[in-house]
Write an enzyme that holds these catalytic residues in place. Structure first.
Site, mmCIF file in Angstrom:
data_model
loop_
_atom_site.group_PDB
_atom_site.id
_atom_site.type_symbol
_atom_site.label_atom_id
_atom_site.label_comp_id
_atom_site.label_asym_id
_atom_site.label_seq_id
_atom_site.Cartn_x
_atom_site.Cartn_y
_atom_site.Cartn_z
ATOM 1 N N THR A 47 -5.011 12.509 6.859
ATOM 2 C CA THR A 47 -3.602 12.644 7.281
ATOM 3 C C THR A 47 -3.477 13.719 8.355
ATOM 4 O O THR A 47 -2.872 13.492 9.419
ATOM 5 C CB THR A 47 -2.697 12.965 6.070
ATOM 6 O OG1 THR A 47 -2.961 11.999 5.052
ATOM 7 C CG2 THR A 47 -1.234 12.929 6.430
ATOM 8 N N ASN A 106 -2.805 19.302 1.455
ATOM 9 C CA ASN A 106 -3.863 18.465 2.021
ATOM 10 C C ASN A 106 -3.642 18.168 3.510
ATOM 11 O O ASN A 106 -4.571 18.203 4.311
ATOM 12 C CB ASN A 106 -3.929 17.173 1.191
ATOM 13 C CG ASN A 106 -4.854 16.153 1.804
ATOM 14 O OD1 ASN A 106 -4.400 15.265 2.518
ATOM 15 N ND2 ASN A 106 -6.134 16.307 1.560
ATOM 16 N N LYS A 142 5.255 2.123 8.370
ATOM 17 C CA LYS A 142 4.057 2.865 8.783
ATOM 18 C C LYS A 142 2.868 1.909 8.940
ATOM 19 O O LYS A 142 2.172 1.939 9.950
ATOM 20 C CB LYS A 142 3.747 3.906 7.696
ATOM 21 C CG LYS A 142 2.795 4.984 8.091
ATOM 22 C CD LYS A 142 2.456 5.884 6.885
ATOM 23 C CE LYS A 142 3.658 6.661 6.367
ATOM 24 N NZ LYS A 142 3.259 7.623 5.312
ATOM 25 N N LYS A 180 0.850 -1.193 0.000
ATOM 26 C CA LYS A 180 0.000 0.000 0.000
ATOM 27 C C LYS A 180 0.880 1.235 0.000
ATOM 28 O O LYS A 180 1.874 1.298 0.709
ATOM 29 C CB LYS A 180 -0.843 -0.026 1.292
ATOM 30 C CG LYS A 180 -1.902 1.039 1.357
ATOM 31 C CD LYS A 180 -3.184 0.631 0.694
ATOM 32 C CE LYS A 180 -4.133 1.785 0.483
ATOM 33 N NZ LYS A 180 -3.744 2.665 -0.640
ATOM 34 N N SER A 232 -7.222 5.022 4.182
ATOM 35 C CA SER A 232 -7.155 4.281 2.912
ATOM 36 C C SER A 232 -7.487 2.805 3.156
ATOM 37 O O SER A 232 -8.189 2.171 2.368
ATOM 38 C CB SER A 232 -5.750 4.352 2.323
ATOM 39 O OG SER A 232 -5.597 5.486 1.523
ATOM 40 N N LYS A 241 5.158 2.335 -3.052
ATOM 41 C CA LYS A 241 5.028 3.736 -3.455
ATOM 42 C C LYS A 241 5.179 3.816 -4.966
ATOM 43 O O LYS A 241 5.786 2.932 -5.575
ATOM 44 C CB LYS A 241 6.138 4.588 -2.805
ATOM 45 C CG LYS A 241 5.768 6.040 -2.694
ATOM 46 C CD LYS A 241 4.815 6.245 -1.521
ATOM 47 C CE LYS A 241 4.486 7.679 -1.275
ATOM 48 N NZ LYS A 241 3.893 7.843 0.056
#
Ligand code: GLU
Length: 430
Positions: free
Chosen positions: A188, A219, A92, A68, A357, A104
Site C-alpha cells: 500500500t 502498515n 478501486k 475483493k 493482493s 469489505k
C-alpha cells in the site's frame, strides 16, 4: 444526525456520472451493495466467559470479477462503514483494471484488548460465520485496519478446515509461509509512493525542497514515510493514534520506525529514550494540528473522515495524497478544491495493497511464486499507468483527480455492466 458514510461516498459517484455516458441501468446498479451479511460471533474468552461480537461482510459489486476487500477489526465498525468501504473497493479495483469487484468486512472489536488466543478464536469464529459468503471465485478477503498476516493465516486455515481442502486463494495478505506474496506487506505504501512520484513530476516538485506530513504510522503510513525519507523528501511530521511529532528540520524516519516497533507509541519514541537526542527542535502535535501544518504534501494514512467542513479551511498543504480510505468528506472536498488544493484520491493512491493482493491470488491459483522484484516492477507499471490515465482525464475534462478517477473506473464498470444486457437491448429490440 450524522450523514451516512455510504451516502457521502455515493455523492462522488453522482458527480462523476455527469462526465460519463453509461446506461441508467448500470448507474442504478452501482448505487446499492449487492449483498450485506451481518453475523454474531460467539467467542470463549480466556477467563471462561462467552462474549458475542458483531461482524459484517459486504459484497458491493461483482460484475468485473470475484469481490475483493479487507477485513477491519475496530471498535467503530458499523454496517454503514463496511458498505462504504466495499463501495470504494469496487471503484478501486476498476480504476486499477483488476479483474475483481469490491467487498469489505469488519468486526466491531478493540483487538488491543484481546489476548492472542482470544484474537485467534475471534478470527476463526468470523470465518465460521461467513464461510458460505466467501470463496476463491466468489469473494476474497484481505487485511485492513488492525488485521495482519497472522490473522489472515488463521482465517485461511479455518476456511480450509471447513472446506476440507487447502484453499490459499480464499484470502490474501497471508504470511509468506502460507502462500503469501512477496511485497504484500509494503504494497500500500509502496504503490502510493509510485503515484506520488509520478504526480510530483508534473508540478516540477523536487524531493529536497518538498516537506511532507504523514498522519498514521501503521502498515501504510510508516512505509510511505520511509520511502519518501529515502528518496530525499523532508518528512517533517508523523503521528499515530496517540498523537504526533513535528520537526521543521525533518525527522529521522528510520529511527522512528525502529523505536515504534519496540515501544509501539510515537510519543514514547520522542519523550522517552534516545531519539529525543537525535532531533532537537521537535514539538508534540495532536492529529488535528498535524493536518493543519504548513507543508507541501499532506498524507492522511489513518482513518476516514479526518478532513471535514470543520477543519478543511485550516489545511495549508498544496497536495494531499489519500493513503487512508475516505479521509476527506465530500463537503470538505469542495472547500479544498475552491482553494486549488490537489487531492489525489484513495481509490488510486492506496490501490497498491489490493493490486499485490491480486498478484497473491494469481500466484495461489497458478502455484508459481514471484520474486519481490517482479512484484514491485509489476506494481509500479500498473500504478503509474493508471495514475497517468487519471491525470490525463482530469486535464481533458478540467475536473479534480478524484472525479477523474471515478470517471475512469466508471467507464470500465459501465462497459462490464452493459455487456450483461441493459434496457436498450430489450426496448430497442434485437
Ligand atoms: N484493505 C486494503 C484496501 O482497502 C486491501 C484490500 C485487499 O487487499 O483486498 O485496499
Amino acid at each position: 444526525m450524522a450523514t451516512s458514510i455510504l451516502s457521502d461516498a455515493n455523492r462522488r459517484l453522482e458527480r462523476a456520472l455527469k462526465y460519463v455516458t453509461i446506461s441508467d441501468d448500470a448507474s442504478e446498479r452501482l448505487r446499492y451493495p449487492k449483498a450485506s451479511l451481518i453475523v454474531s460471533i460467539p467467542v470463549r474468552m480466556d477467563n471462561g466467559t462467552l462474549r458475542v461480537f458483531q461482524g459484517y461482510r459486504v459484497r458491493y459489486d461483482d460484475t468485473r470479477g470475484p469481490t475483493k476487500g479487507g477485513i477491519r477489526f475496530h471498535p467503530d465498525v458499523t454496517l454503514d462503514e463496511v458498505q462504504s468501504l466495499a463501495f470504494w473497493m469496487t471503484f478501486k479495483c476498476a480504476a486499477l483494471n483488476l479483474p475483481l469487484g469490491g467487498a469489505k468486512g469488519g468486526v466491531t472489536v478493540n483487538p488491543k484488548e484481546l489476548s492472542k488466543f482470544e484474537l485467534e478464536r475471534l478470527s476463526r469464529g468470523y470465518i465460521d460465520a461467513i464461510a458460505d459468503f466467501i470463496g476463491p471465485d466468489v469473494d476474497v478477503p484481505a487485511p485492513d485496519v488492525y488485521t495482519n498476516p497472522m490473522i489472515m493465516g488463521w482465517m485461511m486455515d479455518q476456511y480450509s478446515i471447513i472446506c476440507r481442502k487447502l484453499s490459499p486463494a480464499v484470502i490474501t495478505g497471508k504470511p509468506l509461509s502460507m502462500g503469501g506474496s512477496q511485497g504484500r506487506d509494503t504494497a500500500t505504501g509502496t504503490g502510493a509512493f509510485y503515484v506520488l512520484q509520478a504526480m510530483m513530476a508534473k508540478f516540477g516538485q523536487v524531493p529536497q525542497t518538498t516537506t511532507v506530513a504523514v498522519q498514521g504510522f501503521g502498515n501504510a503510513g510508516s512505509v510511505i514515510a520511509r520511502l519518501l525519507f529515502d528518496a530525499g523528501y523532508k518528512v517533517v511530521a508523523v503521528s499515530d493514534s496517540q498523537g504526533g511529532v513535528y520537526s521543521p528540520s525533518g525527522l529521522d524516519i528510520p529511527s522512528i520506525q525502529q523505536f515504534k516497533t519496540s515501544t509501539r507509541s510515537l510519543k514514547a519514541v520522542y519523550c522517552e529514550g534516545t531519539v529525543c537526542n537525535i532531533v532537537d527542535d521537535y514539538t508534540l502535535v495532536t492529529n488535528e494540528e498535524l493536518l493543519a501544518l504548513d507543508v507541501d504534501i499532506l498524507i492522511p494514512a489513518a482513518m476516514e473522515n479526518q478532513i471535514t467542513v470543520e477543519n478543511a479551511s485550516a489545511v495549508q498543504a498544496r497536495y494531499i495524497f489519500e493513503v487512508a480510505n475516505g479521509p476527506i468528506t465530500s463537503e470538505a472536498d469542495r472547500l479544498l478544491e475552491a482553494r486549488d488544493i490537489y487531492v489525489f484520491p484513495d481509490i488510486l493512491v492506496n490501490a497498491g495493497g489490493v493490486t499485490v493482493s491480486y498478484f497473491e491470488w494469481v500466484q495461489n491459483r497458478s502455484g508459481l511464486y514471484w520474486t519481490v522484484e517482479d512484484v514491485n516492477a509489476r506494481l509500479k507499471t500498473m500504478m503509474v499507468t493508471e495514475a497517468e490515465r487519471i491525470w490525463a482525464i482530469a486535464q481533458e475534462l478540467a475536473i479534480p483527480p478524484r472525479t477523474a478517477a471515478y470517471v475512469h473506473a466508471l467507464e470500465r464498470l459501465g462497459d462490464a455492466l452493459n455487456a450483461k444486457g441493459t434496457r436498450d437491448y430489450y426496448v430497442g429490440g434485437l
